[in-house]
Scaffold this motif. Structure first.
Motif, short mmCIF file in Angstrom:
data_model
loop_
_atom_site.label_atom_id
_atom_site.label_comp_id
_atom_site.label_asym_id
_atom_site.label_seq_id
_atom_site.Cartn_x
_atom_site.Cartn_y
_atom_site.Cartn_z
N ALA A 131 8.10 -8.00 12.44
CA ALA A 131 8.27 -9.00 13.50
C ALA A 131 7.67 -8.52 14.82
O ALA A 131 7.10 -9.30 15.58
CB ALA A 131 9.75 -9.33 13.67
N LYS A 132 7.80 -7.22 15.11
CA LYS A 132 7.28 -6.69 16.37
C LYS A 132 5.77 -6.49 16.33
O LYS A 132 5.10 -6.54 17.36
CB LYS A 132 7.99 -5.37 16.70
CG LYS A 132 9.46 -5.54 17.04
CD LYS A 132 10.08 -4.27 17.55
CE LYS A 132 11.57 -4.46 17.84
NZ LYS A 132 11.83 -5.54 18.82
N ALA A 133 5.22 -6.27 15.14
CA ALA A 133 3.76 -6.09 15.02
C ALA A 133 3.02 -7.42 15.02
O ALA A 133 1.85 -7.50 15.43
CB ALA A 133 3.44 -5.32 13.75
N LEU A 134 3.70 -8.48 14.59
CA LEU A 134 3.05 -9.77 14.38
C LEU A 134 2.35 -10.33 15.63
O LEU A 134 1.22 -10.81 15.52
CB LEU A 134 4.07 -10.78 13.84
CG LEU A 134 3.53 -12.17 13.50
CD1 LEU A 134 2.41 -12.08 12.47
CD2 LEU A 134 4.66 -13.05 12.96
N PRO A 135 2.97 -10.28 16.82
CA PRO A 135 2.26 -10.87 17.98
C PRO A 135 0.93 -10.19 18.27
O PRO A 135 -0.03 -10.86 18.69
CB PRO A 135 3.25 -10.68 19.13
CG PRO A 135 4.25 -9.69 18.66
CD PRO A 135 4.32 -9.85 17.18
N PHE A 136 0.83 -8.89 18.02
CA PHE A 136 -0.42 -8.19 18.28
C PHE A 136 -1.48 -8.55 17.23
O PHE A 136 -2.67 -8.62 17.54
CB PHE A 136 -0.16 -6.68 18.30
CG PHE A 136 0.83 -6.28 19.35
CD1 PHE A 136 0.46 -6.22 20.69
CD2 PHE A 136 2.15 -5.98 19.01
CE1 PHE A 136 1.38 -5.87 21.67
CE2 PHE A 136 3.07 -5.62 19.98
CZ PHE A 136 2.69 -5.57 21.32
N VAL A 137 -1.03 -8.81 16.01
CA VAL A 137 -1.96 -9.29 14.98
C VAL A 137 -2.50 -10.67 15.35
O VAL A 137 -3.69 -10.95 15.21
CB VAL A 137 -1.26 -9.33 13.60
CG1 VAL A 137 -2.20 -9.93 12.55
CG2 VAL A 137 -0.81 -7.95 13.18
N MET A 138 -1.62 -11.54 15.86
CA MET A 138 -2.04 -12.87 16.26
C MET A 138 -3.02 -12.82 17.43
O MET A 138 -3.97 -13.61 17.50
CB MET A 138 -0.82 -13.74 16.64
CG MET A 138 0.14 -14.01 15.49
SD MET A 138 -0.63 -14.70 14.01
CE MET A 138 -1.37 -16.19 14.64
N ILE A 139 -2.81 -11.89 18.36
CA ILE A 139 -3.76 -11.71 19.46
C ILE A 139 -5.13 -11.32 18.91
O ILE A 139 -6.17 -11.84 19.33
CB ILE A 139 -3.25 -10.64 20.45
CG1 ILE A 139 -2.04 -11.17 21.21
CG2 ILE A 139 -4.36 -10.24 21.43
CD1 ILE A 139 -1.34 -10.12 22.06
N CYS A 149 -3.20 -19.22 18.11
CA CYS A 149 -2.99 -17.78 17.99
C CYS A 149 -2.44 -17.20 19.29
O CYS A 149 -1.48 -16.40 19.27
CB CYS A 149 -4.29 -17.08 17.61
SG CYS A 149 -4.81 -17.36 15.90
N PHE A 150 -3.01 -17.59 20.42
CA PHE A 150 -2.54 -17.04 21.69
C PHE A 150 -1.18 -17.60 22.08
O PHE A 150 -0.33 -16.87 22.61
CB PHE A 150 -3.58 -17.29 22.79
CG PHE A 150 -4.80 -16.42 22.67
CD1 PHE A 150 -4.68 -15.03 22.62
CD2 PHE A 150 -6.06 -16.97 22.58
CE1 PHE A 150 -5.80 -14.22 22.49
CE2 PHE A 150 -7.19 -16.17 22.44
CZ PHE A 150 -7.05 -14.78 22.41
N GLY A 188 -6.80 -14.33 17.41
CA GLY A 188 -7.30 -15.21 18.46
C GLY A 188 -8.59 -14.68 19.07
O GLY A 188 -9.54 -15.45 19.31
N ILE A 189 -8.66 -13.38 19.31
CA ILE A 189 -9.87 -12.77 19.86
C ILE A 189 -11.03 -12.90 18.88
O ILE A 189 -12.17 -13.17 19.28
CB ILE A 189 -9.61 -11.29 20.21
CG1 ILE A 189 -8.62 -11.20 21.38
CG2 ILE A 189 -10.91 -10.57 20.55
CD1 ILE A 189 -8.16 -9.80 21.69
N TYR A 190 -10.73 -12.73 17.58
CA TYR A 190 -11.78 -12.86 16.56
C TYR A 190 -12.40 -14.25 16.58
O TYR A 190 -13.63 -14.42 16.62
CB TYR A 190 -11.20 -12.54 15.19
CG TYR A 190 -12.15 -12.90 14.04
CD1 TYR A 190 -13.28 -12.14 13.79
CD2 TYR A 190 -11.90 -14.01 13.24
CE1 TYR A 190 -14.15 -12.47 12.77
CE2 TYR A 190 -12.77 -14.35 12.20
CZ TYR A 190 -13.88 -13.58 11.97
OH TYR A 190 -14.74 -13.91 10.96
N PHE A 191 -11.55 -15.28 16.55
CA PHE A 191 -12.07 -16.65 16.55
C PHE A 191 -12.73 -17.02 17.87
O PHE A 191 -13.64 -17.84 17.92
CB PHE A 191 -10.94 -17.65 16.23
CG PHE A 191 -10.62 -17.75 14.77
CD1 PHE A 191 -11.42 -18.49 13.93
CD2 PHE A 191 -9.52 -17.09 14.24
CE1 PHE A 191 -11.13 -18.59 12.57
CE2 PHE A 191 -9.22 -17.18 12.88
CZ PHE A 191 -10.04 -17.93 12.04
N LEU A 192 -12.28 -16.39 18.96
CA LEU A 192 -12.86 -16.67 20.28
C LEU A 192 -14.24 -16.03 20.45
O LEU A 192 -15.17 -16.65 20.98
CB LEU A 192 -11.92 -16.16 21.38
CG LEU A 192 -12.38 -16.34 22.83
CD1 LEU A 192 -12.51 -17.83 23.17
CD2 LEU A 192 -11.41 -15.65 23.78
#
Length: 255
Positions: free
Chosen positions: A105-113, A240-241, A116-120
């Protein structure tokens, strides 16, 4: 009161499921909208997860069916991935009652960031296929890992699967979204069936949310089919963001 929650929550969650179905068909991530509200309504986390999986089945299937009707997916080509998704998500759904999920749960937000950066930032993302000879071993391993996570928690699973189809399989964005919807449906179905057997689903609420999901998913799929990467890519980046901010607040700043 109707069942375990107040009547007004049915209306709130119906509207949320419409919006969730719309977002899910465009970018994945419907659970970001519906799951927090289910928990806020006061039902226990296992019931919330089970009911969320049930309504997500109908949303992901509705979107997947629209993409299939438009010829964006060949199910024969995806059957191995669907099989992997069903088996691995079942493992995840069984393990959710026994596995400590705090680190994930704590790692998930950084994975989502990162997603988001990848698609951006990736200049290769479009509606055109990129990879001529994808690495299928890496592809299936990635699908297996994502499917286990999908069975365990599932928040953001649509975005994860979409990134796998784009980044590893090299699919164009519209084709990747179409295929990802079938994989996400397989994950949701396998997980939901196990929760149904366990008796954790709130059926009246689940049916109300299923109707909302079908409405929203149908609208989202039509938008994605009409506009392609022009609407899918911004939707994924924003999702993602937004999900990252929500998860960071929940995991690190809420009391």
């Amino acid at each position: 009161m109707v069942g375990d929650i107040a009547l007004f929550w049915y209306l709130i969650l119906f509207v949320a499921s419409i919006f969730g179905g719309l977002v899910g068909s465009l970018s994945g991530g419907a659970g970001m909208i519906t799951m927090p509200l289910l928990l806020l309504s006061g039902i226990n986390p296992l019931q919330a997860l089970a009911t969320n999986k049930l309504q997500a089945c109908f949303g992901s299937f509705t979107g997947a069916a629209h993409y299939y009707q438009k010829g964006l997916i060949n199910l024969a080509q995806s059957r191995t991935c669907i099989f992997v998704a069903v088996v691995c998500s079942s493992v995840g759904a069984l393990g959710v009652q026994f596995v400590p999920l705090e680190f994930l749960a704590k790692a998930l937000p950084f994975v989502m960031i990162g997603l988001g950066i990848y698609f951006l930032c990736s200049s290769k993302i479009s509606d055109e296929d990129q990879a001529k000879s994808p690495n299928f071993v890496l592809f299936y391993i990635s699908c297996a890992i994502a499917s286990i996570y999908g069975g365990l928690i599932g928040v953001g699973i649509g975005s994860f699967i979409l990134a796998i189809f784009v980044g590893i399989a090299g699919y164009g964005l519209s084709k990747a979204l179409a295929h990802s919807r079938w994989i996400v449906f397989s994950i949701n179905l396998a997980s939901a069936l196990l929760f149904v057997v366990g008796g954790h689903v709130l059926w009246i609420l689940g049916i109300v949310m299923c109707i909302g999901q079908m409405i929203g998913a149908s609208l989202g799929a039509k938008l994605a089919i009409k506009h392609g990467a022009k609407i899918i890519r911004p939707a994924v980046i924003c999702l993602c963001f937004a999900m990252s901010v929500q998860l960071l607040i929940r995991e690190f700043f809420s009391s």
